[in-house]
Design an enzyme around this catalytic site. Sequence first.
Site, mmCIF file in Angstrom:
data_model
loop_
_atom_site.group_PDB
_atom_site.id
_atom_site.type_symbol
_atom_site.label_atom_id
_atom_site.label_comp_id
_atom_site.label_asym_id
_atom_site.label_seq_id
_atom_site.Cartn_x
_atom_site.Cartn_y
_atom_site.Cartn_z
ATOM 1 N N ASP A 44 -62.628 43.710 -44.669
ATOM 2 C CA ASP A 44 -62.301 45.103 -44.360
ATOM 3 C C ASP A 44 -61.098 45.564 -45.180
ATOM 4 O OD1 ASP A 44 -62.471 47.445 -42.100
ATOM 5 O OD2 ASP A 44 -60.381 46.995 -42.591
ATOM 6 N N TYR A 49 -55.082 51.226 -48.376
ATOM 7 C CA TYR A 49 -54.392 49.940 -48.467
ATOM 8 C C TYR A 49 -53.979 49.612 -49.894
ATOM 9 C CZ TYR A 49 -56.670 49.245 -43.897
ATOM 10 O OH TYR A 49 -57.121 49.374 -42.606
ATOM 11 N N LYS A 78 -62.741 52.505 -46.622
ATOM 12 C CA LYS A 78 -62.542 53.752 -45.874
ATOM 13 C C LYS A 78 -62.069 54.878 -46.780
ATOM 14 C CE LYS A 78 -60.822 50.725 -42.224
ATOM 15 N NZ LYS A 78 -60.338 49.637 -43.102
ATOM 16 N N HIS A 112 -61.252 57.365 -42.357
ATOM 17 C CA HIS A 112 -60.114 56.589 -41.859
ATOM 18 C C HIS A 112 -59.390 57.242 -40.681
ATOM 19 C CE1 HIS A 112 -57.189 53.335 -43.505
ATOM 20 N NE2 HIS A 112 -57.150 53.376 -42.212
#
Length: 286
Positions: A44, A49, A78, A112
């Site tokens: 994930d 990120y 996401k 997200h």
Amino acid sequence: MEFATLNSGYKMPLEGFGVFQIPDATQCEEVTYNAIKVGYRLIDTAAAYKNEEAVGKAIAKAISDGLTTREELFITTKVWVSDMTSEKNSYKAVETSLKKLNLNYADLILLHQPMKDYFAAYRGIENACADGLTKSIGVANFYPAILVNFCETVKKIPAVNQIELHPFFVQADALKNMQDYGIVAQAWGPLAEGKHGIFTDAELVAIGKKYNKTAAQVALRWNVQRGVSIIPKSVHVERMKQNFDIWNFKLTDEEMKIISAKDLGHSEIVNHSDPAFVKMLHTWKV
């Protein structure tokens, strides 16, 4: 490993590996590779990120080394808030993520946050799904009232809703709400990001001793027994192995109740009702 069958017809591992807060590319590539080597098949990540390239390199290396195949892996990423402004932009965000991951398709694309024009953004990932860029689509951080309104409006019900779920934030009503719509719940922060003394909690430790397991393993097992998919994170191989070793014991109904009784009824990690927090997410660019 146990699996959840999504409303898209695809199966998703109930346990995966998350790479949140691993922004260093070299470290992220190493730990993702190690996670696959340990046995994790769900990885994930997210545009926010800022480590999709590193994850992609780890996946390529793991496949090249014969540890796994692309078909065995379940890759989630996401679309971030800044790209949730139109169908076109969210679709383009999916393409950008796939390019960074060096993949032809994702297994799951999530919105997200329930922010900006998330209805238009969702139509964009619906289109991406129809075009084969992802097998399934869903959302993250959609709390009950928002999720109900969303499901009563969109054409395609989300396959997954990823929210904060751990023994100190049980969210039983949210789970029931998702079940009513056939949505699989996935827990971010299943170990409460180390808060609340979760690793040394007396009751979790006591239950763990019965099964020769750690408090963390008990907390993770509790969630999967509720039908919740979990994505714990660690940069340490031994902890990765421990987190993955939760499939050979089962908690009793009484133990499940003891763990659920720890619920505080609110998050102490994020507050999606805080205007300042919402504004911050709107200004966070990727």
